[in-house]
Write a protein that holds these residues in place. Structure first.
Motif, PDB file in Angstrom:
ATOM      1  N   ARG A   1      -3.790   8.538  -2.058  1.00  7.15           N
ATOM      2  CA  ARG A   1      -2.836   7.453  -1.842  1.00  7.15           C
ATOM      3  C   ARG A   1      -1.605   7.632  -2.722  1.00  7.15           C
ATOM      4  O   ARG A   1      -0.489   7.354  -2.299  1.00  7.15           O
ATOM      5  CB  ARG A   1      -3.503   6.126  -2.174  1.00  7.15           C
ATOM      6  CG  ARG A   1      -3.203   5.052  -1.155  1.00  7.15           C
ATOM      7  CD  ARG A   1      -3.915   3.787  -1.466  1.00  7.15           C
ATOM      8  NE  ARG A   1      -5.244   3.754  -0.917  1.00  7.15           N
ATOM      9  CZ  ARG A   1      -6.257   3.052  -1.410  1.00  7.15           C
ATOM     10  NH1 ARG A   1      -6.099   2.341  -2.477  1.00  7.15           N
ATOM     11  NH2 ARG A   1      -7.424   3.058  -0.841  1.00  7.15           N
TER      12      ARG A   1
ATOM     13  N   GLU B   1       0.607  10.016  -1.036  1.00  7.13           N
ATOM     14  CA  GLU B   1       1.321   9.410   0.100  1.00  7.13           C
ATOM     15  C   GLU B   1       2.483   8.584  -0.390  1.00  7.13           C
ATOM     16  O   GLU B   1       3.556   8.584   0.206  1.00  7.13           O
ATOM     17  CB  GLU B   1       0.361   8.528   0.914  1.00  7.13           C
ATOM     18  CG  GLU B   1      -0.498   9.298   1.893  1.00  7.13           C
ATOM     19  CD  GLU B   1      -1.586   8.422   2.504  1.00  7.13           C
ATOM     20  OE1 GLU B   1      -1.488   7.179   2.389  1.00  7.13           O
ATOM     21  OE2 GLU B   1      -2.527   8.977   3.074  1.00  7.13           O
ATOM     22  N   ARG B   2       2.276   7.863  -1.498  1.00  8.42           N
ATOM     23  CA  ARG B   2       3.353   7.024  -2.040  1.00  8.42           C
ATOM     24  C   ARG B   2       4.525   7.887  -2.460  1.00  8.42           C
ATOM     25  O   ARG B   2       5.672   7.571  -2.198  1.00  8.42           O
ATOM     26  CB  ARG B   2       2.842   6.265  -3.265  1.00  8.42           C
ATOM     27  CG  ARG B   2       2.224   4.954  -2.911  1.00  8.42           C
ATOM     28  CD  ARG B   2       2.012   4.108  -4.122  1.00  8.42           C
ATOM     29  NE  ARG B   2       0.809   3.309  -3.900  1.00  8.42           N
ATOM     30  CZ  ARG B   2      -0.210   3.231  -4.715  1.00  8.42           C
ATOM     31  NH1 ARG B   2      -0.200   3.864  -5.855  1.00  8.42           N
ATOM     32  NH2 ARG B   2      -1.265   2.509  -4.422  1.00  8.42           N
TER      33      ARG B   2
ATOM     34  N   ASN C   1       0.819  -1.215   0.000  1.00 11.46           N
ATOM     35  CA  ASN C   1       0.000   0.000   0.000  1.00 11.46           C
ATOM     36  C   ASN C   1       0.848   1.258   0.000  1.00 11.46           C
ATOM     37  O   ASN C   1       0.681   2.141  -0.838  1.00 11.46           O
ATOM     38  CB  ASN C   1      -0.907   0.024   1.224  1.00 11.46           C
ATOM     39  CG  ASN C   1      -2.063  -0.945   1.072  1.00 11.46           C
ATOM     40  OD1 ASN C   1      -2.419  -1.309  -0.032  1.00 11.46           O
ATOM     41  ND2 ASN C   1      -2.597  -1.368   2.193  1.00 11.46           N
ATOM     42  N   CYS C   2       1.725   1.362   0.980  1.00  8.35           N
ATOM     43  CA  CYS C   2       2.446   2.621   1.182  1.00  8.35           C
ATOM     44  C   CYS C   2       3.932   2.496   0.892  1.00  8.35           C
ATOM     45  O   CYS C   2       4.667   3.472   1.009  1.00  8.35           O
ATOM     46  CB  CYS C   2       2.254   3.104   2.626  1.00  8.35           C
ATOM     47  SG  CYS C   2       2.996   2.011   3.860  1.00  8.35           S
TER      48      CYS C   2
ATOM     49  N   CYS D   1       1.133   2.716   7.376  1.00  6.22           N
ATOM     50  CA  CYS D   1      -0.285   2.846   7.018  1.00  6.22           C
ATOM     51  C   CYS D   1      -1.191   1.951   7.863  1.00  6.22           C
ATOM     52  O   CYS D   1      -2.417   1.992   7.696  1.00  6.22           O
ATOM     53  CB  CYS D   1      -0.498   2.535   5.539  1.00  6.22           C
ATOM     54  SG  CYS D   1      -0.178   0.822   5.082  1.00  6.22           S
TER      55      CYS D   1
END
Lengths: 188, 339
Positions: B330, B333-334, A6-7, A27
């Motif tokens: 998202r 954030e990445r 995800n992150c 996350c």
């Protein structure tokens, strides 16, 4: 390093191989990571192939300066550690590997198969919903089913059921069109 | 692992979506991934000796589908409450209730990845945690038989020494940290937003058509339907197998399905209009006008189908817009995590 999908945060070693879900430190997504020895496998210098040490030593067909270690199982050419490709416990050279893939002799190299029986059945079935396209698709379905009756169906063995249904459906549609044509012509 | 075909045993789990079927099979020395559509099968092999890690990440799939099926059930209940003939709505609610209950009973959803030295492959057949855990436990045994068991101390000693910058040994997942800064998106952001806009407008135009009994909103809606169809196909084709996408493919697939269903419904109405008014057979404009008039006919089925698909378009537009907003966050954030 193992990253969270995800992150992309790097997972600490305490979260690996626990067998249960652990939250990602960034996350908080619950993750389970199973790590294997292959992750730490280092590049082995001997995989490049050893140089020929003495005149009498067998030489690689592609790299005359390197020592041959195995013959190709298909063509017999001598191969060094760099050239050989191991597949299904056999050693092949790149040419035979490519030929085996192109001629479909090496099952483990098959990347795709055309499913002619599925094409025939889909051509016979789906156009029925719109009725009129079956004038063209029914003969096409019949052609695919009959022409490719013996074609290899895929890695997994299949029966001829789809072909049989396709033939029956397509034949029924063609007969229906002939009957409709005769009916309308006789009315005129 | 019940089903066995020749040398392969099927790993539990399958995915079927719009004529594409995916399955995973256990072979003697590799896993076989099979993706079959209407015309061909494609194969990928993951040899046990090459698998570096498996990653399972819990997601919100069960929650998302529960919300969608729950809304459908409520819409059916609402229809049954206001309608004079609630039978259809009882069946409608019943079907979606079955889907809702089976989704809840299936358990939490997850994404499973296989990591090798060169890539990170998502295994979409393992979509629920219950089945995924069993499959991963079995896979672990197979991989350890091929590679040997990894000692916990060896892992702790060597894990921190793996260099992220070493490209020849960099895990694919870590390489994505660098790719997150790459702005090479599969398609521009304006395309999915256009799709959201079209969905909302098509839904609203259908409702306007029904409310004001005018054919012009319906005609505009049909034209926009063609645009929606083309847009959904473009987004799916350009985003196929790409990681740099703004929207998960299933939103575009749902938009495509909605467009196809509405198109097929319009096609059926077109035939009905010609049957009712044979004189319009040679005149497409008149036939289209009759089609639009037929769509506004005050009949239970036309009302249900029409209102249902309009509501579905609006709902899908709102959900897709929300997903696009969340995904954008998202992506930020990445990129922040990578810098």
């Amino acid at each position: 390093m193992i990253a969270c999908p995800n992150c992309r945060a790097i997972q600490p070693v305490e979260h690996l191989n626990t067998g249960r879900l652990s939250p990602c430190p960034v996350c908080r997504a619950p993750l389970r990571v199973d790590l294997f020895r292959g992750f730490f496998r280092r590049f082995d210098q001997t995989e490049l192939g050893e140089d020929v040490q003495a005149q009498a030593q067998a030489r690689c067909f592609n790299h005359p300066g390197k020592k041959a270690v195995v013959p190709c199982i298909a063509c017999g050419r001598l191969l060094c550690a760099l050239c050989r490709v191991e597949l299904e416990d056999q050693n092949y050279c790149m040419s035979c590997l490519q030929a085996g893939r192109d001629k479909r002799k090496l099952k483990n190299l098959q990347q795709q198969r055309t499913l002619f029986d599925s094409i025939a059945l889909n051509l016979a079935f789906w156009p029925m919903l719109a009725v009129f396209p079956t004038l063209l698709t029914a003969p096409a379905a019949l052609y695919f089913a009959v022409r490719h009756w013996r074609a290899p169906a895929g890695i997994f063995p299949r029966t001829h059921l789809k072909n049989i249904f396709a033939v029956l459906l397509a034949a029924g549609q063609i007969i229906g069109w002939i009957v409709a044509a005769v009916f309308f012509l006789s009315r005129q | 692992m019940r089903k066995k075909t020749s040398e392969y045993r099927k790993v539990p789990g399958k995915r079927f979506f719009f004529f594409v079927r995916r399955s995973l099979w256990q072979g003697p020395d590799h896993l076989l991934w099979v993706e079959s559509n209407m015309m061909e099968e494609q194969y990928k092999r993951f040899y046990y000796k090459d698998i570096q890690a498996t990653i399972m990440c819990r997601n919100r799939r069960r929650f998302m589908w529960s919300v969608i099926w729950g809304i459908m059930v409520m819409l059916g209940a609402l229809g049954a409450w206001v309608s004079n003939s609630p039978g259809f709505f009882y069946i409608y609610s019943g079907l979606f209730s079955i889907l809702l209950v089976s989704n809840i009973l299936a358990g939490p959803g997850c994404d499973v990845y296989l990591q090798t030295a060169v890539h990170l492959e998502k295994i979409t057949t393992l979509a629920r945690i219950g089945k995924a855990v069993k499959a991963l436990d079995h896979l672990r045994a197979l991989v350890e038989r091929a590679q040997g068991v990894l000692d916990a101390q060896e892992m702790a000693r060597n894990y921190d020494t793996v260099e992220v910058n070493d490209r020849s040994r960099k895990p694919a997942a870590a390489s994505k940290i660098e790719q997150a800064g790459d702005t090479g998106q599969a398609y521009p952001l304006v395309l999915p937003w256009m799709m959201v806009g079209l969905l909302l407008v098509i839904g609203m135009l259908g409702l306007l058509q029904r409310h004001f009994k005018s054919i012009w909103p319906g005609a505009a809606g049909l034209l926009m339907l063609i645009g929606l169809l083309i847009l959904a196909i473009i987004i799916l084709v350009r985003g196929h197998r790409s990681k740099n996408i703004y929207l998960q493919p299933h939103w575009s697939w749902l938009a495509l399905i909605l467009a196809v269903v509405r198109g097929v419904t319009a096609y059926i109405f077109f035939f009905m209009a010609i049957i009712r008014h044979p004189e319009t057979a040679g005149n497409t404009a008149m036939a289209m006008e009759q089609l639009l008039e037929l769509q506004m006919m005050d009949h239970a089925w036309t009302n249900v189908i029409g209102a249902g698909s309009d509501a579905a378009a609006v709902l899908l537009g709102l959900l897709t817009g929300a997903a696009l907003l969340m995904n954008g966050r998202r992506q930020d954030e990445r990129i922040r995590a990578s810098t």
